[in-house]
Write a protein that holds these residues in place. Structure first.
Motif, short mmCIF file in Angstrom:
data_model
loop_
_atom_site.label_atom_id
_atom_site.label_comp_id
_atom_site.label_asym_id
_atom_site.label_seq_id
_atom_site.Cartn_x
_atom_site.Cartn_y
_atom_site.Cartn_z
N ALA C 870 -13.98 -4.95 0.49
CA ALA C 870 -13.41 -6.24 0.94
C ALA C 870 -12.43 -6.73 -0.14
N PRO C 871 -11.13 -6.77 0.17
CA PRO C 871 -10.13 -7.08 -0.87
C PRO C 871 -10.34 -8.43 -1.55
N PHE C 872 -10.73 -9.47 -0.78
CA PHE C 872 -10.88 -10.80 -1.42
C PHE C 872 -12.10 -10.85 -2.34
N THR C 873 -12.97 -9.83 -2.21
CA THR C 873 -14.11 -9.76 -3.15
C THR C 873 -13.73 -8.90 -4.35
N ARG C 874 -13.14 -7.70 -4.06
CA ARG C 874 -12.85 -6.76 -5.17
C ARG C 874 -11.85 -7.36 -6.14
N GLU C 875 -10.91 -8.23 -5.64
CA GLU C 875 -9.94 -8.79 -6.62
C GLU C 875 -10.63 -9.77 -7.57
N LEU C 876 -11.78 -10.32 -7.13
CA LEU C 876 -12.51 -11.24 -8.02
C LEU C 876 -13.46 -10.46 -8.93
N TYR C 877 -13.94 -9.30 -8.44
CA TYR C 877 -14.93 -8.52 -9.20
C TYR C 877 -14.60 -7.04 -9.00
N PRO C 878 -13.49 -6.58 -9.61
CA PRO C 878 -13.02 -5.21 -9.34
C PRO C 878 -13.94 -4.13 -9.90
N ALA C 879 -14.65 -4.43 -10.98
CA ALA C 879 -15.53 -3.42 -11.60
C ALA C 879 -16.76 -4.15 -12.12
N PRO C 1020 -5.53 -6.88 -8.78
CA PRO C 1020 -5.67 -7.43 -7.42
C PRO C 1020 -4.76 -6.74 -6.38
N LYS C 1021 -3.51 -6.51 -6.74
CA LYS C 1021 -2.58 -5.96 -5.73
C LYS C 1021 -3.00 -4.55 -5.29
N GLU C 1022 -3.76 -3.86 -6.15
CA GLU C 1022 -4.14 -2.47 -5.80
C GLU C 1022 -5.02 -2.44 -4.55
N PHE C 1023 -5.65 -3.56 -4.21
CA PHE C 1023 -6.59 -3.55 -3.08
C PHE C 1023 -5.88 -3.83 -1.75
N ALA C 1024 -4.57 -3.92 -1.78
CA ALA C 1024 -3.83 -4.20 -0.53
C ALA C 1024 -4.16 -3.20 0.58
N PRO C 1025 -4.31 -1.89 0.31
CA PRO C 1025 -4.62 -0.96 1.42
C PRO C 1025 -5.89 -1.32 2.18
N PHE C 1026 -6.79 -2.13 1.58
CA PHE C 1026 -8.03 -2.49 2.30
C PHE C 1026 -7.81 -3.69 3.22
N LEU C 1027 -6.61 -4.31 3.15
CA LEU C 1027 -6.38 -5.50 4.02
C LEU C 1027 -6.14 -5.03 5.45
N PRO C 1028 -6.67 -5.79 6.41
CA PRO C 1028 -6.46 -5.41 7.82
C PRO C 1028 -4.96 -5.39 8.16
N GLU C 1029 -4.60 -4.54 9.08
CA GLU C 1029 -3.18 -4.38 9.45
C GLU C 1029 -2.85 -5.10 10.77
N ASN C 1030 -3.79 -5.14 11.65
CA ASN C 1030 -3.56 -5.79 12.95
C ASN C 1030 -2.31 -5.29 13.65
N LYS C 1031 -2.02 -4.03 13.48
CA LYS C 1031 -0.81 -3.55 14.20
C LYS C 1031 -1.29 -2.97 15.53
N ASN C 1032 -0.49 -3.18 16.55
CA ASN C 1032 -0.89 -2.66 17.87
C ASN C 1032 -0.55 -1.18 17.97
N GLU C 1033 -1.10 -0.38 17.04
CA GLU C 1033 -0.78 1.06 17.13
C GLU C 1033 -1.85 1.78 16.32
N TYR C 1034 -1.84 3.14 16.42
CA TYR C 1034 -2.74 3.90 15.53
C TYR C 1034 -2.33 3.62 14.09
N LEU C 1035 -3.24 3.82 13.20
CA LEU C 1035 -2.92 3.55 11.77
C LEU C 1035 -1.85 4.53 11.30
N PRO C 1036 -0.82 4.01 10.65
CA PRO C 1036 0.22 4.93 10.13
C PRO C 1036 -0.36 5.81 9.02
N ASP C 1037 0.30 6.92 8.76
CA ASP C 1037 -0.22 7.90 7.79
C ASP C 1037 -0.30 7.31 6.39
N ASP C 1038 0.74 6.53 6.02
CA ASP C 1038 0.78 6.20 4.58
C ASP C 1038 -0.40 5.31 4.18
#
Lengths: 219, 276, 1063
Positions: C870-879, C1020-1038
């Motif tokens: 959960a990004p809003f948790t890991r940015e507060l307690y990354p390790a 904190p910014k490193e956890f961006a990939p865990f944020l929901p995308e809400n795109k109306n499509e399959y998840l992109p590769d990247d």
């Protein structure tokens, strides 16, 4: 008009739920925090120690140095209820306000600054007391309808896991914030503010001596 | 002591604009001490260029011209940065008018001369005052900054004027100019020296003292005295060099010791990443 | 009706077939921040809210879920909830980012690559293919190797698949199921509560302790419900952290109302910060501190004399040979048994005459007329020098003066004394015992000691105490209370007849067994499926359970002993469990000595591993061959018993993503499919170790009741919600899911209260029973057994669990009470301990390579293995933070914020010189050589402050889902980098005698400065990939997930533009 948060540090356990509630309500980006819970780490040697947590957010200063310093007028005071805010459409991200605010880091990018520079949007942001919910509220929550404009409170206040956070106008004795201060004074519990040279903060913090000795942010 | 990256664009803007106004001020002074038309014309042009380039750097820092205009227009709030931009703007206007009026004889150029001096003082002082007025940074709350910025800028402006004069031959140039420049050098040394010892500069105190009060102040005084003995472009150039070094160093160090105020104890490396 | 559907609540919930319990433990998330951070909540405008209940931790906070255009945009605490009172912590709030996380598993996945995280790859398959694959793998293994080839495992509180995981193996004839919690979390305390007085235990987390939180809500106070707890002891518990918004909020309200607290915790936890008295006990030395309390309370007569004399077994004279109380009939002949045979008369010393006399059970006033038992006494009985149970306790406590306790437990004597005076001096007080003691060698001794303290103080069934029952008072004339055993409050006992009904006579028990018909007779009322062959088979499953000969306390939940299961995977002895169905999150994050488990699996220990979870965790990416996708709690329709105190709240599925299902569906469908296959081969399938075929045993699949709590589909689960919440005014004619959701929409009062007088009840033991005496307690002696006499018999033959058959006697070297399980608190040898003055006889050999004591505990951010994505948790307690005292940090040259490396015997150190090792330990089971290195050392961040004692470290377990994210160039499972469970001890045997608990807290480590591990995200910014995308499509590769096949990712989800979706 002195709308603010009053936080009872006897209760606050430093659980950061207020930080997350704020981020969801206001869409605050990763790495920016409109409030930060500062652990004021123990003095003394183990086991004779005491400690407390101090949630720090914009202190709604009476003399608002940020408004005085802001060249573009983006930092302003809401005409109806006097809350210190930043108008995102006017702010140019010049960050002149950051050195002006005694509770902010000069670059607005490190805890526990109360003002943060949002890189993507190129604006400076801060706690707004969720004015979009609470502009006309007395902070005494309406259990039947938490969105009731006359009683709504910010999500950080509503969800607080210790009922430490209170909202209201300190000029309105009936507001939740005023009542909790009055009660604290009656109970002989210390009502403090985070002193800073040149600033007159409105935010108040309640802390009893038997929990810990007040030392502001631990300076 | 929380360390902050230096805002170099602002440092350059503040030195360029204020010293540009300084040059203008000396042109103004020459109205009373007998300056030469030709030198003054070039001096005014150089002053205007410096103010415009300086303003351009400020715009670069803030991001778009409209906000600089908004800042200047936002005078009613008395925001220090607004005053700063306003002073630059007015001095620019004065300079442009002075450019045309300068050739005519008569009282007009004297009036513009006085206006230029006032403009220079305003620009010089407000570039410093916009630091001093920052409540949240108590270490800036010292008159040494606005006056240090003012005297340093006028000093640089003076040397530029002396250089221009030297180029056009120094005969008929009143010695008073040189004494004014020397006086400014003394004032700069005193003010920046006082600030140096007052501000908690941590490990870079000596670097600051060396660059600003020593080179920028005493060095400039030496250049002024040498110029007084034999007015030559070399000594004026030396003066410009010492004033630039002193000015830049002073404006840069103002950023480095930004926050020994409330949050200074939070040495960000230790507490920065964990608040739980 | 119980507070929350934790493991304990099953004890209250009747064994209702089909009471589908669904929920998955991970949480959910919402949408990414749009460019312009507009405040996402406009004050009202177009938003409906539904009442639900958060499953973010072991408790359950009622909440309001706001929906906009079909997307969850906001969650907030329900203001009318009796304990949380509107609070909702960050685990609940982060459900939005977990439910909509780009890392969700939304389809059945079959592994296509090799095991191991490095190049894991998956293929999406249909539900039918997945069920068929699982069933055929199970059937093949059972057909080839017998029914013991299959086994299950489940997660701790918040996993909610207890019933399915426990009953599925039994249904398929296997004795093997385990849960990393169980013996290491709650089993010891819930079991001891049952052994000592047949009542609720002292756990706040599992909602056994509710009394302190009574009367906090204004509406309750208005009904005259008072707040009575004035002194509360938190022993090894931190409710403010672990149950943040429920018990945490309760603690804040308690303290604000003047309740004084004593906190016993090596760490300066938030509850310790706010405590009246904090006792920072040395990790692992709790038992000695407890004995110091006994010594003072017994010597200075601070105990409740009447309750101790007449309602506890403290005055009973103990037969030194049997270590059991003398029966009056053994001393005075048959006619001394003056009460009903199910209420034995024991023997005491009469304070008046000083003579040995019978001590009948009865109303104190009546008994006092006949005999006044002396608490501390010694007398000759039948020629043997016998001491009272209290005297046995006093002699055990003798060495533990306050000064000795200060020396051994590192707590100032003045503080211990102040704590005893506050606790014993109160009109009423109560002890809450947390999970830490379950994770140490003293897992049985500490709860036995703490429950015993409350008992001798008479703090039982009283307002303000912690030992209260929270159910309707039994009516007058009720029979003498008895208790069934085996599996959650005797569930298996009631279903299959196994187990001795404690409190009933031997004759009654024998008659019950004899009455069971040879063949199952459908006309029999209850218990169903009862016949001799099923009884025999189920009893065999108990006797063959791995590790049960030594650690018989595990029968309480019928869970196998985890280290013994691991050894079975490694060696195939005594049998080889091969096909594994795990129903939890991340075994490698929460199993002790995780490296040993990794090695066992990767060396071929398990042929096929089935998982079910909403996400891919370290365990799935390393080891799973098949994953069933589960719903998050915003999607999951929960059972109807969820609630808080005496209020029940609905748990409706509000949204739904992909092909996820409730967690009760896969076990039922797999069980049915496997049974179908196996029932065609009953002649050739052998029943485990018996060597007999199923046909010879006269049984078929699924055995007994099948999967308890299983469900074929979500619809049947909705029915239980509808049936329950029809009772809410205005919802009477609700028949469908849509109608129930419509009925609760925007209604602030959609919940079901129970009247206070049926919930806040006291004095259960004083109600007049059928035999005219007070009801008493559901124990053999009908009294509170401070001297837990049941433990003596349990160690010898598995009483009461294995009745009518017997389990073998424990290895006498293991029993700390002269070869038996200790019935009282004592101080066994702590295997790994620091140098402690004058402590040698109680401590193992000091190993200079590991000089520092480490313990652990939860932080707000996580519950077990959840929320690391959960990004809003890991940015507060990354390790994980490693708490170190400034003196210790200075000794090791460590500064605040440094990365540090921690090593133990299980990892040794990067500069650990084996030649310097103290030599192989003589494990209690012979000269087995202990090469216990199972993994590499772990890393964390130093948090240097006076929050722990010098020489003590503290750290929370952790794991890193980013380590196998497909954005990584090379991948690991993410469970080794910073996980304390890599260095905990489940391999170097010194397990608790009764429950087999291995050591997660209070063992020895070394520490040195280190660096940030590879692949681990921190900024904190490193956890961006865990944020929901809400795109109306399959998840992109990247964005990349471990799933290599794009086709199997998120089905298009209709996120409207207003919720951030693109056109």
């Amino acid at each position: 008009m002195a709308r603010t948060l009053v936080i009872d540090l006897d209760r606050c356990s430093g659980c950061d739920s207020c930080v997350v509630a704020c981020k969801f309500e206001n869409g605050v980006t990763l790495g920016n925090y409109w409030n930060t819970v500062v652990p004021v780490v123990p003095v003394g040697t183990h086991p004779d120690i005491d400690m407390y947590w101090l949630p720090l957010q914009c202190q709604q200063c009476v003399n608002s140095p940020c408004i005085a310093a802001c060249p573009t007028g983006a930092s302003y005071r809401d005409q109806e209820n006097g809350v210190v805010l930043i108008d995102k459409d006017i702010c140019q991200g010049c960050k002149t306000c950051l050195p002006a605010c005694p509770y902010s880091s000069p670059e607005g990018n490190v805890k526990p600054s109360v003002r943060w520079y949002n890189e993507e949007a190129n604006v400076v942001e801060k706690c707004t007391l969720c004015n979009h919910l609470t502009a006309t509220s007395d902070g005494v929550e309406n259990i039947e309808d938490t969105t009731d404009p006359a009683h709504a409170v910010p999500p950080c206040v509503h969800n607080c896991s210790c009922k430490a956070r209170h909202y209201g106008d300190l000029d309105d004795p009936a507001s939740d914030a005023s009542q909790v201060i009055a009660q604290a004074e009656k109970d002989g519990r210390g009502v403090h503010l985070v002193e800073a040279e040149g600033a007159t903060p409105v935010a108040r913090y309640i802390l009893s001596a038997d929990i810990a000795a007040w030392r502001g942010l631990g300076v | 002591m929380s360390k902050t990256p230096v805002e170099w664009l602002l440092v350059l803007f503040k030195l360029l604009a204020a010293s540009g106004a300084g040059v203008l001020a000396f042109v103004g002074i020459s109205e009373f001490l007998g300056g030469r038309k030709r030198t003054n014309l070039i001096a005014i042009i150089i002053a205007l260029v410096m103010i415009v380039v300086g303003g351009g750097l400020a715009v670069l820092k803030v991001g778009n011209p409209s906000s600089v205009m908004a800042a200047a227009a936002n005078i009613r709030t008395g925001a220090p940065v607004s005053l700063e931009f306003l002073a630059c703007g007015l001095t620019l206007v004065v300079g442009v008018i002075y450019l045309f009026v300068q050739r005519q004889e008569g009282p007009a150029s004297k009036v513009l001369g006085c206006a230029s001096v006032l403009g220079a003082v305003a620009v010089g002082y407000t570039t410093g005052y916009s630091h001093q007025a920052m409540v949240g940074t108590p270490v800036w709350n010292t008159p040494a900054i606005p006056f240090g910025f003012l005297f340093g800028a006028l000093l640089l402006g003076g040397f530029i004027y002396l250089a221009l004069s030297a180029r056009d031959g120094t005969d008929g140039l009143s010695k008073v100019f040189v004494w004014i420049v020397a006086g400014l050098a003394v004032l700069t040394t005193l003010v920046t020296g006082v600030h140096g010892f007052a501000a908690p500069l941590d490990d870079r105190l000596f670097l600051y003292l060396a660059l600003t009060p020593l080179v920028g102040g005493v060095g400039s005084l030496l250049a002024a005295v040498l110029y007084a003995r034999s007015a030559s472009l070399v000594w004026a150039a030396l003066g410009i060099l010492t004033a630039v070094v002193g000015g830049l160093a002073f404006r840069a160090f103002v950023w480095v010791i930004v926050k020994p105020g409330l949050l200074s104890f939070l040495d960000t490396s230790a507490y920065g990443q964990f608040f739980s | 009706m119980q507070d929350t559907l934790t493991r304990r609540s099953f004890v209250k919930a009747a064994a209702v077939a089909g009471a589908a319990i669904t929920m998955s433990s991970a949480l959910a998330g919402c949408f990414n921040e749009s460019k312009e951070p507009e405040p996402s909540g406009s004050s009202s405008g177009g938003r409906d809210y539904y009442t639900s209940i958060c499953h973010g931790c072991i408790q359950a906070c009622p909440c309001k879920v706001y929906l906009q255009d079909g997307v969850v945009v906001k969650i907030e605490g329900h203001p009318d909830a009796p304990t949380s009172l509107g609070s909702l912590c960050l685990k609940g709030l982060n459900q939005i980012h977990t439910c909509y996380s780009p890392r969700r598993v939304l389809y059945p996945l079959k592994r296509t690559g090799p095991r191991g995280a490095a190049d894991a790859a998956w293929e999406r398959i249909s539900w039918d293919e997945a069920i068929e694959l699982a069933a055929s793998k199970i059937a093949e293994a059972i057909e080839k190797y017998g029914t013991y080839a299959f086994f299950c495992s489940v997660g701790g509180g918040g996993a909610y698949s207890f019933m399915q995981a426990m009953t599925l193996p039994m249904a398929l004839g296997s004795p093997t199921v385990f849960e990393p919690g169980c013996a290491q979390c709650y089993l010891p305390r819930i079991a001891v509560g049952g052994y000592m007085y047949g009542g609720a235990d002292q756990s706040i987390a599992d909602c056994a302790v509710l009394e302190p939180f009574k009367g906090l809500a204004p509406k309750e106070a208005a009904k005259g419900v008072t707040q009575d707890t004035k002194v509360l002891v938190l022993w090894a518990a931190q409710p403010s952290v672990s149950q943040t918004a429920q018990s945490g909020r309760g603690m804040a309200e308690l303290r604000a109302r003047g309740c004084k607290t004593i906190v016993v915790d090596p760490n300066f936890s938030p509850d310790a910060v706010k405590a009246t008295i904090h006792l920072p006990v040395r990790p692992g030395s709790d038992a000695a501190l407890i004995l110091a309390w006994y010594r003072i309370i017994l010597d200075e007569k601070l105990y409740d004399e009447e309750f101790t004399k007449f309602f506890t077994n403290m005055p009973f004279l103990i037969n030194p040979a049997t270590k059991l109380p003398w029966l009056a009939t053994e001393v005075f002949g048959a006619d001394a048994q003056t009460t009903d045979p199910n209420t034995p008369v024991y023997v005491c010393v009469d304070e008046g005459t000083g003579q040995v006399a019978p001590l009948p059970f009865g109303d104190p006033a009546a008994v006092k007329a006949q005999v006044n038992p002396q608490v501390l006494a010694t007398a000759t009985v039948n020629g043997a020098q016998s001491r009272t149970a209290a005297q046995v306790y006093r002699d055990e406590a003798d060495p533990w003066t306050l000064e000795k306790a200060e020396e051994f437990c590192w707590v100032p004597a003045s503080r211990i004394r102040a704590a005893i005076d506050l606790y014993a001096g109160a009109a009423v007080a109560g002890i809450a015992n947390g999970v830490a003691s379950d994770m140490e060698e003293t897992a049985s001794q500490v709860p036995v000691g703490l429950v015993g303290l409350d008992m001798i103080m008479g703090y039982v069934n009283k307002p303000g105490a912690t030992l209260t029952q929270n159910n309707a008072l039994p009516p007058e004339g009720s029979p003498r209370p008895t208790r069934f055993w085996n599996g959650f409050g005797g569930m298996f006992g009631q279903m299959y007849g196994i187990g001795y009904e404690v409190g009933a006579t031997e004759e009654a028990n024998a008659a019950r067994i004899a009455a069971i018909p040879e063949v199952w007779d459908p006309s029999m009322q209850s218990p169903p499926f009862m016949n001799q062959s099923t009884l025999y088979a189920m009893n065999q499953l108990l006797l063959d359970r791995l590790g049960m000969k030594e650690h018989k306390g595990l029968y309480e939940w019928c869970h196998s002993h985890i280290p013994t299961v691991r050894e079975a995977l490694e060696t195939g002895e005594p049998f080889h469990p091969r096909v594994w169905f795990d129903m939890s999150g991340n075994k490698f994050a929460v199993l002790g000595s995780a490296g040993a488990w990794y090695n066992a699996i990767m060396n071929g220990g398990a042929d096929f591993i089935i998982c079910q979870y909403p996400m891919i965790t370290s365990f799935q990416v390393e080891a799973a061959d098949l994953i069933f996708p589960l719903e998050e709690w915003l999607e999951a329709t929960g059972a109807s018993e969820f609630g808080q105190l005496n209020y029940r709240y609905p748990s409706p599925g509000i949204i739904h993503l992909g092909e996820t299902v409730p967690n009760s569906v896969p076990p039922k469908r797999v069980c049915d499919a496997a049974s179908l296959k196996l029932n065609e081969k009953l002649g050739t399938v052998t029943f485990g170790a018996t060597g007999k075929s199923m046909e010879e045993m006269g049984i078929q699949f699924p055995l007994g009741l099948g999967v308890l709590g299983g469900a074929d589909s979500e619809e049947s689960i909705w029915q239980s919600q509808i049936d329950t919440y029809k009772a809410v005014p205005g919802a009477e004619n609700v028949t469908t899911k849509e109608e129930l959701l419509e009925a609760m929409k925007n209604r602030p009062d959609f919940y079901l209260p129970t009247p206070p007088e049926e919930y806040w009840t006291y004095g259960q033991h004083l109600v007049k029973a059928a035999d005219g005496l007070p009801l008493g307690f559901a124990t053999e002696s009908r009294k509170c057994e401070v001297y837990a006499q049941i433990l003596i018999k349990m160690g010898r033959n598995g009483f009461p669990y294995c009745y009518p058959r017997e389990q073998a006697h424990i290895d006498s070297r293991l029993g700390s009470f002269g070869g038996d399980y200790s019935p009282i608190c004592n101080v066994p040898i702590q295997k790994e301990a620091p140098q402690v003055a004058n402590g040698d006889q109680y401590l193992g050999k000091y190993d200079p390579d590991f000089p520092l004591a480490i313990t652990s505990g939860r932080v707000y951010y996580f519950h077990h293995g959840t929320m690391r994505h959960a990004p809003f948790t890991r940015e507060l307690y990354p390790a994980p933070h490693v708490r170190i005292n400034p003196k210790t940090a200075a000794e090791y040259g460590i500064a605040n914020g440094d990365w540090v490396e921690i090593s133990s015997r299980r990892t040794q150190g990067t500069n650990y010189d084996p030649s310097k090792a103290v030599g192989t330990e003589l494990s209690y089971s012979g000269t087995k050589e202990q090469n216990t290195k199972t993994a590499e050392p772990i890393r964390g961040i130093a948090f240097v402050a006076e929050v722990v004692a010098p020489g003590v470290l503290w750290m929370e377990r952790f794991w890193n889902p980013e380590c196998y994210d497909s954005s990584q160039s090379s991948k690991t499972g993410g469970w080794q980098e910073s996980n304390i469970n890599v260095i905990t001890n489940a391999v170097d045997p010194n397990f608790n005698e009764v429950f087999g608990s291995y050591t997660n807290r209070g063992f020895q480590v070394n520490i040195k400065k280190s660096s940030r591990p590879d692949r681990v995200w921190f900024e904190p910014k490193e956890f961006a990939p865990f944020l929901p995308e809400n795109k109306n499509e399959y998840l992109p590769d990247d964005i990349g997930v471990t799933i290599s096949n794009k086709a199997l990712l998120t089905e298009p989800v209709a996120f409207p533009v207003a919720a951030g979706g693109e056109l």
